[in-house]
Design a protein around this motif. Structure first.
Motif, PDB file in Angstrom:
ATOM      1  N   GLU A 351       0.867  -1.173   0.000  1.00 24.85           N
ATOM      2  CA  GLU A 351       0.000   0.000   0.000  1.00 24.85           C
ATOM      3  C   GLU A 351       0.907   1.227   0.000  1.00 24.85           C
ATOM      4  OE1 GLU A 351      -3.173  -0.086  -0.315  1.00 24.85           O
ATOM      5  OE2 GLU A 351      -3.640  -2.189   0.118  1.00 24.85           O
ATOM      6  N   THR A 352       0.933   1.955  -1.102  1.00 28.55           N
ATOM      7  CA  THR A 352       1.920   3.023  -1.267  1.00 28.55           C
ATOM      8  C   THR A 352       1.756   4.143  -0.239  1.00 28.55           C
ATOM      9  OG1 THR A 352       0.507   4.118  -2.907  1.00 28.55           O
ATOM     10  CG2 THR A 352       2.130   2.525  -3.714  1.00 28.55           C
ATOM     11  N   ALA A 353       0.540   4.426   0.183  1.00 31.41           N
ATOM     12  CA  ALA A 353       0.326   5.522   1.132  1.00 31.41           C
ATOM     13  C   ALA A 353       0.883   5.196   2.509  1.00 31.41           C
ATOM     14  CB  ALA A 353      -1.163   5.850   1.228  1.00 31.41           C
ATOM     15  N   GLU A 474      11.626   3.283  -6.026  1.00 29.99           N
ATOM     16  CA  GLU A 474      11.324   4.494  -6.773  1.00 29.99           C
ATOM     17  C   GLU A 474       9.851   4.520  -7.183  1.00 29.99           C
ATOM     18  OE1 GLU A 474      13.465   7.351  -8.384  1.00 29.99           O
ATOM     19  OE2 GLU A 474      13.890   6.915  -6.268  1.00 29.99           O
ATOM     20  N   LEU A 475       9.348   3.383  -7.660  1.00 25.31           N
ATOM     21  CA  LEU A 475       7.944   3.321  -8.067  1.00 25.31           C
ATOM     22  C   LEU A 475       7.029   3.545  -6.865  1.00 25.31           C
ATOM     23  CD1 LEU A 475       5.725   2.779 -10.140  1.00 25.31           C
ATOM     24  CD2 LEU A 475       6.003   0.332  -9.689  1.00 25.31           C
ATOM     25  N   ILE A 476       7.338   2.916  -5.745  1.00 21.44           N
ATOM     26  CA  ILE A 476       6.487   3.076  -4.554  1.00 21.44           C
ATOM     27  C   ILE A 476       6.452   4.533  -4.112  1.00 21.44           C
ATOM     28  CG2 ILE A 476       6.258   2.476  -2.115  1.00 21.44           C
ATOM     29  CD1 ILE A 476       7.434  -0.273  -2.794  1.00 21.44           C
ATOM     30  N   GLN A 477       7.618   5.160  -4.080  1.00 26.29           N
ATOM     31  CA  GLN A 477       7.689   6.538  -3.576  1.00 26.29           C
ATOM     32  C   GLN A 477       7.145   7.561  -4.575  1.00 26.29           C
ATOM     33  OE1 GLN A 477      11.458   6.995  -0.796  1.00 26.29           O
ATOM     34  NE2 GLN A 477      12.045   5.868  -2.638  1.00 26.29           N
ATOM     35  N   ARG A 478       7.117   7.196  -5.848  1.00 23.24           N
ATOM     36  CA  ARG A 478       6.625   8.129  -6.876  1.00 23.24           C
ATOM     37  C   ARG A 478       5.339   7.596  -7.510  1.00 23.24           C
ATOM     38  NH1 ARG A 478      11.897   8.331 -10.513  1.00 23.24           N
ATOM     39  NH2 ARG A 478      10.465   9.438 -11.919  1.00 23.24           N
ATOM     40  N   ALA A 479       4.597   6.819  -6.750  1.00 23.81           N
ATOM     41  CA  ALA A 479       3.395   6.177  -7.287  1.00 23.81           C
ATOM     42  C   ALA A 479       2.371   7.179  -7.779  1.00 23.81           C
ATOM     43  CB  ALA A 479       2.777   5.268  -6.225  1.00 23.81           C
ATOM     44  N   CYS A 480       2.373   8.364  -7.186  1.00 21.39           N
ATOM     45  CA  CYS A 480       1.387   9.364  -7.592  1.00 21.39           C
ATOM     46  C   CYS A 480       1.564   9.782  -9.044  1.00 21.39           C
ATOM     47  CB  CYS A 480       1.456  10.572  -6.674  1.00 21.39           C
ATOM     48  SG  CYS A 480       3.082  11.373  -6.665  1.00 21.39           S
ATOM     49  N   ASP A 483      -0.688   7.565 -10.759  1.00 22.87           N
ATOM     50  CA  ASP A 483      -1.979   7.422 -10.079  1.00 22.87           C
ATOM     51  C   ASP A 483      -2.175   6.018  -9.522  1.00 22.87           C
ATOM     52  OD1 ASP A 483      -4.452   8.147  -9.118  1.00 22.87           O
ATOM     53  OD2 ASP A 483      -5.499   7.772 -11.015  1.00 22.87           O
ATOM     54  N   THR A 484      -1.199   5.582  -8.715  1.00 24.35           N
ATOM     55  CA  THR A 484      -1.217   4.231  -8.165  1.00 24.35           C
ATOM     56  C   THR A 484      -1.237   4.285  -6.640  1.00 24.35           C
ATOM     57  OG1 THR A 484      -0.049   3.283 -10.053  1.00 24.35           O
ATOM     58  CG2 THR A 484       0.058   2.067  -7.985  1.00 24.35           C
ATOM     59  N   THR A 485      -2.096   3.469  -6.041  1.00 23.62           N
ATOM     60  CA  THR A 485      -2.182   3.415  -4.579  1.00 23.62           C
ATOM     61  C   THR A 485      -1.766   2.070  -4.008  1.00 23.62           C
ATOM     62  OG1 THR A 485      -4.511   2.748  -4.688  1.00 23.62           O
ATOM     63  CG2 THR A 485      -4.049   5.115  -4.550  1.00 23.62           C
ATOM     64  N   ARG A 486      -1.645   1.038  -4.845  1.00 22.23           N
ATOM     65  CA  ARG A 486      -1.232  -0.285  -4.374  1.00 22.23           C
ATOM     66  C   ARG A 486      -0.499  -1.012  -5.486  1.00 22.23           C
ATOM     67  NH1 ARG A 486      -7.098  -3.463  -4.092  1.00 22.23           N
ATOM     68  NH2 ARG A 486      -7.831  -2.783  -6.146  1.00 22.23           N
ATOM     69  N   ILE A 487       0.498  -1.769  -5.077  1.00 26.54           N
ATOM     70  CA  ILE A 487       1.360  -2.467  -6.035  1.00 26.54           C
ATOM     71  C   ILE A 487       1.501  -3.923  -5.602  1.00 26.54           C
ATOM     72  CG2 ILE A 487       3.642  -2.564  -7.091  1.00 26.54           C
ATOM     73  CD1 ILE A 487       3.913   0.424  -6.471  1.00 26.54           C
TER      74      ILE A 487
END
Length: 577
Positions: A351-353, A474-480, A483-487
């Motif tokens: 959960e990126t947030a 990098e993807l997790i921290q720049r998910a916005c 427009d991504t909230t979960r990976i």
């Protein structure tokens, strides 16, 4: 209620008759095996068939007879129509022969054992006729031609080998030794009739081991012919453009439910729809196993209709049904349709947030990330649709170069078509060194509107260690940016075993199981995948394998290995999958 009793009674009669036919063949297998391993019992059976007695249909001492009966029993249990036809033809011929013998020779009618053999044979034929509608599974239309080709080619090859063995080991005096034609006829007779000994054929005197070896070749040839004749039908044609379009429409409406849903669009899969068209099961047939991937697509209310249609198709073609990587929700629905569930492992979802690199638990990950960052590496994140065609071609070329196998692997959790124009919403993470040279790339497929699921990871083996972790972070921290909230990351098989087995107080069985998995991880990276995922402190989502019978798990495992690309069989493509 009474109006339906006759149909119910007929169904029950058909079911019991079919079951009797299968158990008859199983009993014949056991008796033939006993006759093969027990000299006295085998001699009694052979003496009965050679004298004024005859045994029930398919009952004769020997491994070949046991093999023949066993294959027929297995194919009949799978309700294959071709097996029923062969059994009926053989049974009727034997019954007619026994009837003629009993009518023509009074000495045969005088023995009660012959009447018992006759009755059992007649009962077997009657059971086949009564249960005929139970044997509805269709084989491949090419099976008769394939079986004939295997029989002819195998007989030619086996005859050549057997003739050579007879020629080399023939101890008959030179003046009485059989010519080449005689030796060849002897080899053919031994292969076809599983009979013939040196002292009964003039000019042929071979050691016992040569006769046994020829019999083994005959048994193997018989097995290959039967497997070709009863081969399950290959899968229906892979999905077409219209099917893919409909699947994508279902993903637009219900794609949030399953992180693996987008992989249903793999074009080597087939698709079967619910009657309403609101749900679908995608699958692939490998080795006679129909492997459904992950959860059904579409409205959960329509899942039962799609599952019923898939299971019906499995029954129609004698395919073993199996589901790989189903979620707990879908697994519950599948179990209501008669399948059993076994936990396969866990999927790592971040959960990126809620993710953070802070804290002692993330120290090692943080240090690895900073080391790569200080070395001058950078990451670029884009949707596939935003990558120019020339750049995508270059990325695909690098991905192929860095692949550690000769072909793309994956089935349930891999797309297998990097750079396809239809996958514009997929996300690419590119990692370049301080000089701008591409060193690694990751590709993710959409998971609904605000999620991503890992599809592909490739890296230059000569680049800095930790590139994959750097790209993921990098993807997790720049998910916005996308427009991504979960990976959803890699799937970890047997994750709970590694986790619980390392805890204080773990029992001896669990510790032994963990040790075995750690041993096999030297080749299959089971533990390393778990640890690679665990470092991100994800939410673990269990995934399950669904199956009809536990005895079919080894076969399902082999089919999975074939579908995922880990096992390549040297079989011509025309034999099918």
């Amino acid at each position: 209620m009474g109006e339906h009793m006759p149909d119910s009674a007929h169904r029950s009669l058909r079911s019991h008759a079919a079951a009797f036919a299968v158990w008859y063949l199983r009993a014949a297998t056991v008796i033939n095996l006993l006759g093969a391993v027990s000299v006295s019992f085998g001699s009694d059976l052979k003496r009965h068939n050679a004298g004024d007695f005859f045994t029930p249909h398919l009952v004769a001492a020997g491994f070949t007879g046991a093999l023949f009966a066993a294959v027929l029993a297995v194919t009949m249990r799978r309700r294959k129509r071709a097996a029923w036809i062969l059994n009926l033809c053989l049974g009727v011929l034997v019954l007619l022969l026994y009837s003629a013998v009993m009518a023509a020779f009074p000495e045969f009618r005088a023995h009660a054992f012959n009447w018992l053999s006759y009755a059992l044979t007649a009962l077997f034929v009657a059971a086949l006729l009564a249960g005929r509608r139970s044997f509805h599974a269709k084989g491949d239309r090419a099976n008769p031609r394939l079986a004939l080709a295997v029989a002819l080619a195998g007989l030619v090859l086996a005859t050549a080998v057997a003739t050579l063995l007879v020629t080399v080991t023939n101890h008959s005096p030179a003046e009485h030794r059989s010519d080449l034609g005689g030796r060849m006829m002897y080899a053919v007779a031994r292969l076809v009739f599983i009979a013939g000994t040196g002292d009964r054929v003039e000019g042929v005197d071979i050691p016992d081991w040569v006769g046994v070896l020829i019999n083994v070749m005959a048994a193997l040839l018989l097995l290959l012919v039967l497997l070709a004749a009863f081969r399950s039908r290959r899968a229906t044609e892979p999905m077409g453009a219209r099917d893919e379009e409909q699947l994508r429409a279902l993903l637009d409406r219900h794609g949030e439910r399953d992180s693996l849903g987008y992989f249903a669009t793999r074009r080597d899969k087939s698709v079967i729809w619910s009657p309403s068209g609101k749900a679908a099961v995608t699958y692939r047939v490998a080795g006679g196993v129909s492997l459904a991937s992950a959860d059904p697509l579409g409205d959960p209310e329509a899942w039962p209709g799609a599952i019923d249609a898939w299971l019906t198709e499995c029954a129609d073609h004698a395919w073993v049904p199996a589901v790989i990587g189903a979620s707990e929700t879908a697994g519950t629905v599948y179990t209501r349709h008669g399948l059993s569930a076994l936990e396969l492992g866990d999927e790592a979802v971040v959960e990126t947030a809620e993710f953070t690199l802070e804290g002692r638990a993330m120290r090692n990950v943080r240090q690895a990330y900073n080391r790569v960052l200080r070395a001058g590496y950078t990451a670029r994140i884009r949707r596939h649709a935003d990558i120019p065609a020339a750049e995508m071609t270059d990325l695909t070329r690098h991905a192929d170069q860095w692949r550690d196998s000769t072909s793309e692997r994956g089935f349930s959790m891999a797309l297998g078509r990097l750079g396809d124009p239809s996958d514009g919403q997929c996300v690419m993470v590119e990692c370049r060194d301080s000089e701008g040279t591409l060193r690694a790339l990751l590709s993710f497929v959409p998971w609904g509107r605000h999620g991503l699921s890992l599809d592909l990871m490739r890296r230059d083996r000569e680049a800095e260690n930790g590139l994959m972790e750097f790209c993921v972070l990098e993807l997790i921290q720049r998910a916005c940016e996308v427009d991504t909230t979960r990976i959803s990351l890699n799937f970890a098989m047997f994750r709970s075993v590694f986790e619980r087995g390392a805890r204080l107080g773990a029992g001896p069985v669990l510790r032994l199981w963990r040790s075995l998995l750690a041993f096999f991880s030297r080749w299959w990276q089971i533990e390393s995948l778990y640890r690679a995922n665990a470092k991100y402190r994800p939410v673990w989502e269990p995934r399950f394998v669904l199956f009809a019978k536990s005895s079919e798990l080894p076969r399902i495992g082999l089919a999975c290995a074939r579908a995922e690309g880990f096992l390549e069989l040297p079989v011509p493509s025309r034999w099918g999958r």
